[in-house]
Design a protein around this motif. Structure first.
Motif, PDB file in Angstrom:
ATOM      1  N   TYR A  46       0.902  -1.023   0.241  1.00 10.46           N
ATOM      2  CA  TYR A  46      -0.114  -0.082  -0.259  1.00 10.46           C
ATOM      3  C   TYR A  46       0.994   1.699   0.073  1.00 10.46           C
ATOM      4  CZ  TYR A  46      -3.585  -3.846   1.263  1.00 10.46           C
ATOM      5  OH  TYR A  46      -4.504  -4.898   1.753  1.00 10.46           O
ATOM      6  N   LYS A  47       0.324   2.111  -0.721  1.00 11.23           N
ATOM      7  CA  LYS A  47       1.278   3.448  -0.918  1.00 11.23           C
ATOM      8  C   LYS A  47       0.114   4.504  -0.477  1.00 11.23           C
ATOM      9  CE  LYS A  47       3.909   6.661  -3.799  1.00 11.23           C
ATOM     10  NZ  LYS A  47       4.532   6.645  -5.597  1.00 11.23           N
ATOM     11  N   SER A  48       0.578   5.383   0.523  1.00  9.87           N
ATOM     12  CA  SER A  48      -0.356   6.573   0.391  1.00  9.87           C
ATOM     13  C   SER A  48      -0.321   8.001  -0.477  1.00  9.87           C
ATOM     14  CB  SER A  48      -0.519   7.612   1.964  1.00  9.87           C
ATOM     15  OG  SER A  48      -0.394   8.337   2.357  1.00  9.87           O
ATOM     16  N   CYS A  49      -1.431   8.377  -0.579  1.00 10.24           N
ATOM     17  CA  CYS A  49      -0.697   9.120  -2.180  1.00 10.24           C
ATOM     18  C   CYS A  49      -1.321  10.742  -2.743  1.00 10.24           C
ATOM     19  CB  CYS A  49      -1.256   8.499  -3.252  1.00 10.24           C
ATOM     20  SG  CYS A  49      -0.633   9.382  -5.259  1.00 10.24           S
TER      21      CYS A  49
END
Length: 71
Positions: A46-49
């Motif tokens: 997961y990546k916060s964008c």
């Protein structure tokens, strides 16, 4: 076997990353891959964008266990 390179393993105290470990290797260390084992072919990362107004992006990636020698 007598190690040639110094390494220091530590964990990140005071964070929510208590499950993660860090390894600091001496300059000039050489890693030799001995074995690569697929643990899971459809693991989730997961990546916060910020581009998408705080949305979290999900990507499917393989997880491997790497067995290595250091010198």
């Amino acid at each position: 076997m007598s190690p040639q390179t110094k390494a220091f393993c530590f964990r990140i105290n005071g964070t929510s990353k208590g499950h993660e470990k860090e390894v600091l290797l001496a300059a000039g260390a050489k890693l030799i891959l001995r074995k690569k084992t697929l643990i899971k072919s459809d693991g989730a990362a997961y990546k916060s964008c910020n581009v998408y107004a705080g949305k979290v992006l999900k990507k499917t990636i393989p997880f491997y266990l790497l067995e290595m020698d250091i010198s």
